[in-house]
Design a protein around this motif. Structure first.
Motif, PDB file in Angstrom:
ATOM      1  N   GLY A  61       0.797  -1.220   0.000  1.00 25.62           N
ATOM      2  CA  GLY A  61       0.000   0.000   0.000  1.00 25.62           C
ATOM      3  C   GLY A  61       0.831   1.273   0.000  1.00 25.62           C
ATOM      4  N   ILE A  62       2.148   1.146   0.109  1.00 25.28           N
ATOM      5  CA  ILE A  62       3.027   2.318   0.107  1.00 25.28           C
ATOM      6  C   ILE A  62       3.396   2.654  -1.333  1.00 25.28           C
ATOM      7  CG2 ILE A  62       5.279   3.202   0.830  1.00 25.28           C
ATOM      8  CD1 ILE A  62       5.022   1.423   3.322  1.00 25.28           C
ATOM      9  N   LYS A  63       2.974   3.822  -1.817  1.00 24.37           N
ATOM     10  CA  LYS A  63       3.193   4.197  -3.216  1.00 24.37           C
ATOM     11  C   LYS A  63       4.673   4.426  -3.532  1.00 24.37           C
ATOM     12  CE  LYS A  63      -1.379   6.267  -3.847  1.00 24.37           C
ATOM     13  NZ  LYS A  63      -2.148   7.499  -4.204  1.00 24.37           N
ATOM     14  N   SER A  64       5.396   5.001  -2.578  1.00 21.92           N
ATOM     15  CA  SER A  64       6.814   5.298  -2.796  1.00 21.92           C
ATOM     16  C   SER A  64       7.641   4.697  -1.661  1.00 21.92           C
ATOM     17  CB  SER A  64       7.046   6.817  -2.860  1.00 21.92           C
ATOM     18  OG  SER A  64       8.435   7.102  -2.900  1.00 21.92           O
ATOM     19  N   PRO A  65       8.118   3.453  -1.846  1.00 19.53           N
ATOM     20  CA  PRO A  65       8.942   2.839  -0.796  1.00 19.53           C
ATOM     21  C   PRO A  65      10.171   3.671  -0.455  1.00 19.53           C
ATOM     22  CG  PRO A  65       8.227   1.183  -2.374  1.00 19.53           C
ATOM     23  CD  PRO A  65       7.843   2.510  -2.951  1.00 19.53           C
ATOM     24  N   GLY A  66      10.796   4.291  -1.486  1.00 23.23           N
ATOM     25  CA  GLY A  66      11.962   5.116  -1.229  1.00 23.23           C
ATOM     26  C   GLY A  66      11.620   6.306  -0.353  1.00 23.23           C
ATOM     27  N   GLY A  67      10.482   6.936  -0.625  1.00 21.89           N
ATOM     28  CA  GLY A  67      10.046   8.063   0.192  1.00 21.89           C
ATOM     29  C   GLY A  67       9.742   7.637   1.613  1.00 21.89           C
ATOM     30  N   TRP A  68       9.144   6.462   1.762  1.00 19.82           N
ATOM     31  CA  TRP A  68       8.834   5.945   3.100  1.00 19.82           C
ATOM     32  C   TRP A  68      10.120   5.691   3.880  1.00 19.82           C
ATOM     33  CZ3 TRP A  68       9.824   1.821   6.233  1.00 19.82           C
ATOM     34  CH2 TRP A  68       8.963   1.588   7.303  1.00 19.82           C
ATOM     35  N   LEU A  69      11.089   5.061   3.238  1.00 18.61           N
ATOM     36  CA  LEU A  69      12.363   4.772   3.892  1.00 18.61           C
ATOM     37  C   LEU A  69      13.078   6.061   4.305  1.00 18.61           C
ATOM     38  CD1 LEU A  69      13.627   1.929   1.529  1.00 18.61           C
ATOM     39  CD2 LEU A  69      12.930   1.635   3.914  1.00 18.61           C
ATOM     40  N   THR A  70      13.043   7.066   3.426  1.00 18.58           N
ATOM     41  CA  THR A  70      13.680   8.355   3.744  1.00 18.58           C
ATOM     42  C   THR A  70      13.007   9.006   4.938  1.00 18.58           C
ATOM     43  OG1 THR A  70      14.341   8.701   1.446  1.00 18.58           O
ATOM     44  CG2 THR A  70      14.219  10.647   2.852  1.00 18.58           C
ATOM     45  N   LYS A  71      11.681   8.958   4.969  1.00 12.75           N
ATOM     46  CA  LYS A  71      10.950   9.565   6.079  1.00 12.75           C
ATOM     47  C   LYS A  71      11.314   8.893   7.402  1.00 12.75           C
ATOM     48  CE  LYS A  71       6.672  10.475   5.328  1.00 12.75           C
ATOM     49  NZ  LYS A  71       5.200  10.328   5.145  1.00 12.75           N
ATOM     50  N   VAL A  72      11.371   7.569   7.397  1.00 12.83           N
ATOM     51  CA  VAL A  72      11.697   6.839   8.625  1.00 12.83           C
ATOM     52  C   VAL A  72      13.136   7.126   9.048  1.00 12.83           C
ATOM     53  CG1 VAL A  72      12.033   4.546   9.613  1.00 12.83           C
ATOM     54  CG2 VAL A  72       9.994   5.033   8.247  1.00 12.83           C
ATOM     55  N   ALA A  73      14.078   7.067   8.077  1.00 11.49           N
ATOM     56  CA  ALA A  73      15.486   7.324   8.400  1.00 11.49           C
ATOM     57  C   ALA A  73      15.663   8.744   8.926  1.00 11.49           C
ATOM     58  CB  ALA A  73      16.363   7.104   7.167  1.00 11.49           C
ATOM     59  N   GLY A  74      14.975   9.704   8.315  1.00 11.48           N
ATOM     60  CA  GLY A  74      15.077  11.088   8.758  1.00 11.48           C
ATOM     61  C   GLY A  74      14.573  11.266  10.180  1.00 11.48           C
ATOM     62  N   ARG A  75      13.481  10.589  10.508  1.00 14.61           N
ATOM     63  CA  ARG A  75      12.938  10.711  11.863  1.00 14.61           C
ATOM     64  C   ARG A  75      13.852  10.046  12.887  1.00 14.61           C
ATOM     65  NH1 ARG A  75       6.571   9.401  10.444  1.00 14.61           N
ATOM     66  NH2 ARG A  75       6.006  11.519   9.788  1.00 14.61           N
ATOM     67  N   ILE A  76      14.447   8.917  12.530  1.00 13.11           N
ATOM     68  CA  ILE A  76      15.382   8.261  13.447  1.00 13.11           C
ATOM     69  C   ILE A  76      16.579   9.180  13.693  1.00 13.11           C
ATOM     70  CG2 ILE A  76      16.943   6.304  13.757  1.00 13.11           C
ATOM     71  CD1 ILE A  76      15.015   4.630  12.069  1.00 13.11           C
ATOM     72  N   CYS A  77      17.093   9.787  12.622  1.00  8.67           N
ATOM     73  CA  CYS A  77      18.223  10.714  12.766  1.00  8.67           C
ATOM     74  C   CYS A  77      17.846  11.905  13.626  1.00  8.67           C
ATOM     75  CB  CYS A  77      18.700  11.188  11.394  1.00  8.67           C
ATOM     76  SG  CYS A  77      19.569   9.937  10.425  1.00  8.67           S
ATOM     77  N   LEU A  78      16.653  12.442  13.424  1.00  8.28           N
ATOM     78  CA  LEU A  78      16.206  13.592  14.212  1.00  8.28           C
ATOM     79  C   LEU A  78      16.166  13.235  15.691  1.00  8.28           C
ATOM     80  CD1 LEU A  78      15.156  16.514  14.109  1.00  8.28           C
ATOM     81  CD2 LEU A  78      12.853  15.575  13.841  1.00  8.28           C
ATOM     82  N   ASP A  79      15.667  12.043  16.005  1.00 11.82           N
ATOM     83  CA  ASP A  79      15.634  11.590  17.401  1.00 11.82           C
ATOM     84  C   ASP A  79      17.048  11.458  17.958  1.00 11.82           C
ATOM     85  OD1 ASP A  79      12.891  11.509  17.363  1.00 11.82           O
ATOM     86  OD2 ASP A  79      12.760   9.349  16.976  1.00 11.82           O
ATOM     87  N   GLN A  80      17.955  10.902  17.144  1.00 14.23           N
ATOM     88  CA  GLN A  80      19.334  10.731  17.609  1.00 14.23           C
ATOM     89  C   GLN A  80      20.017  12.071  17.820  1.00 14.23           C
ATOM     90  OE1 GLN A  80      21.978   7.922  15.948  1.00 14.23           O
ATOM     91  NE2 GLN A  80      20.478   6.287  15.784  1.00 14.23           N
ATOM     92  N   LEU A  81      19.760  13.020  16.935  1.00 13.80           N
ATOM     93  CA  LEU A  81      20.355  14.348  17.096  1.00 13.80           C
ATOM     94  C   LEU A  81      19.850  15.017  18.371  1.00 13.80           C
ATOM     95  CD1 LEU A  81      20.155  15.647  13.419  1.00 13.80           C
ATOM     96  CD2 LEU A  81      22.251  15.219  14.722  1.00 13.80           C
ATOM     97  N   GLY A  82      18.589  14.765  18.701  1.00 16.02           N
ATOM     98  CA  GLY A  82      18.027  15.362  19.902  1.00 16.02           C
ATOM     99  C   GLY A  82      18.683  14.864  21.176  1.00 16.02           C
ATOM    100  N   SER A  83      19.131  13.613  21.164  1.00 18.04           N
ATOM    101  CA  SER A  83      19.769  13.046  22.360  1.00 18.04           C
ATOM    102  C   SER A  83      21.287  13.133  22.294  1.00 18.04           C
ATOM    103  CB  SER A  83      19.357  11.580  22.516  1.00 18.04           C
ATOM    104  OG  SER A  83      19.772  10.811  21.392  1.00 18.04           O
ATOM    105  N   ALA A  84      21.828  13.579  21.158  1.00 17.40           N
ATOM    106  CA  ALA A  84      23.290  13.612  20.989  1.00 17.40           C
ATOM    107  C   ALA A  84      23.953  14.586  21.945  1.00 17.40           C
ATOM    108  CB  ALA A  84      23.642  13.975  19.547  1.00 17.40           C
ATOM    109  N   ARG A  85      23.301  15.712  22.198  1.00 22.24           N
ATOM    110  CA  ARG A  85      23.924  16.715  23.059  1.00 22.24           C
ATOM    111  C   ARG A  85      24.129  16.185  24.478  1.00 22.24           C
ATOM    112  NH1 ARG A  85      24.250  21.175  20.117  1.00 22.24           N
ATOM    113  NH2 ARG A  85      22.766  21.488  18.412  1.00 22.24           N
ATOM    114  N   ALA A  86      23.188  15.381  24.947  1.00 21.12           N
ATOM    115  CA  ALA A  86      23.349  14.782  26.273  1.00 21.12           C
ATOM    116  C   ALA A  86      24.517  13.798  26.272  1.00 21.12           C
ATOM    117  CB  ALA A  86      22.059  14.088  26.692  1.00 21.12           C
ATOM    118  N   ARG A  87      24.642  13.038  25.169  1.00 21.40           N
ATOM    119  CA  ARG A  87      25.751  12.080  25.080  1.00 21.40           C
ATOM    120  C   ARG A  87      27.086  12.814  24.988  1.00 21.40           C
ATOM    121  NH1 ARG A  87      22.530   9.832  21.085  1.00 21.40           N
ATOM    122  NH2 ARG A  87      24.102  10.303  19.501  1.00 21.40           N
TER     123      ARG A  87
END
Length: 311
Positions: A61-87
């Motif tokens: 049902g996902i029209k653009s698998p590449g777009g879906w993967l980018t969205k997920v990877a981007g959100r994971i990176c955003l979460d990691q960047l948010g916790s990076a300063r504490a690390r």
């Protein structure tokens, strides 16, 4: 038409090749966002893991698998960047992005070796120079994600907004703020030939322990930053000023007879590698302004040198 099958009658996922073809782009994106190849690889693995937790019906049902993967990877990176300063607060000494070798001259820790390193999947251009990555690290997580996705990878702000969790207009403002930071820092890639000449002269002066020559090659307000991560000897704070840097460099190598300095490409630009008994011990990236070296970053943390040392 027959469907290709694996031994035992297991049917291959027809979308597998399409999905896996996104790996290089995802690695490029995650490295620019996180400044760490190891973390980028982890993000890509987690992104694919989430894809395969979806049901077959959900994936279809996902029209653009590449777009879906980018969205997920981007959100994971955003979460990691948010916790990076504490690390980073727990990190020993200065933190520098992970340097990458040029696969044409260095792979698996050996010049001319087989190109099997994960770093081969990262395209080396002006968006991965060390000066650029260091500046990105000073941005807020949202600024960094919005800028990289839009200005480097060309995603429209409507798609960036879905990843960052803000409106397209807010994402446009984030990217604009990031561009202002870049302009204010005057980060620009020097001509490769000019930087190569300066780095070569720097190498020769360092080998000769010629303090005056080193001072002349460095900008008066030059800064040298070293990253040992608590695992290798490194200056705990930046060394500022051409004379201070020159004396520090000569002192570092004054009693070390087993060191060899070689010219290598670091993140797409001329740099240096310090070897100890033939093994990479330090990777140095440079930023050139005019006819002098303005900044250099020396990475000695062995965890960040795996692309240079493992075969």
């Amino acid at each position: 038409m027959s469907t290709e099958s694996e031994p035992g009658g297991m049917r291959l996922d027809p979308s597998l090749s399409t999905i896996m073809s996104e790996r290089r782009r995802l690695t490029n994106l995650a490295y620019r966002l996180l400044g760490s190849l190891a973390d980028a690889e982890d993000v890509v693995q987690e992104t694919y893991a989430r894809w395969y937790t979806l049901s077959q019906e959900q994936r279809e049902g996902i029209k653009s698998p590449g777009g879906w993967l980018t969205k997920v990877a981007g959100r994971i990176c955003l979460d990691q960047l948010g916790s990076a300063r504490a690390r980073r607060e727990r990190y020993v000494g200065e933190w520098i992005p992970e340097p990458l070798p040029d696969r044409a001259e260095w792979s698996g820790g050996r010049p001319g070796g087989a190109t099997t390193d994960p770093a081969d999947r990262v395209t080396l251009d002006e968006s991965v120079t060390m000066a650029f990555l260091v500046l990105l690290d000073a941005m807020t997580p949202a600024e960094r994600v919005a800028f990289i996705l839009h200005d480097v990878f060309g995603y429209p702000f409507a798609e960036v907004a879905e990843i960052v969790g803000r409106t397209p207009g807010a994402c446009r403002q984030l990217a604009s703020a990031a561009r202002r930071r870049l302009r204010a820092s005057e980060v620009s890639a020097a001509r490769t030939s000019r930087q190569a000449a300066l780095v070569r002269d720097f190498k020769l002066a360092w080998e000769a322990k010629d303090i005056k020559a080193l001072i002349d090659l460095l900008d008066p307000d030059a800064t040298g930053v070293a990253d040992g991560g608590g695992l290798a000897s490194a200056a705990p704070r930046p060394v500022v000023g051409n004379e201070q840097i020159a004396r520090y460099l000569v002192a570092v190598t004054a009693t070390a007879d087993d060191l060899t300095i070689v010219e290598r490409t670091v993140n797409g630009q001329p740099g240096l590698v310090v070897e100890r008994d033939g093994v990479t011990a330090v990777v140095i990236a440079f930023e050139v302004a005019g006819d002098r070296i303005r900044n250099f970053w020396a990475v000695a943390n062995p965890e960040k040198l795996r692309s240079w040392t493992t075969g």
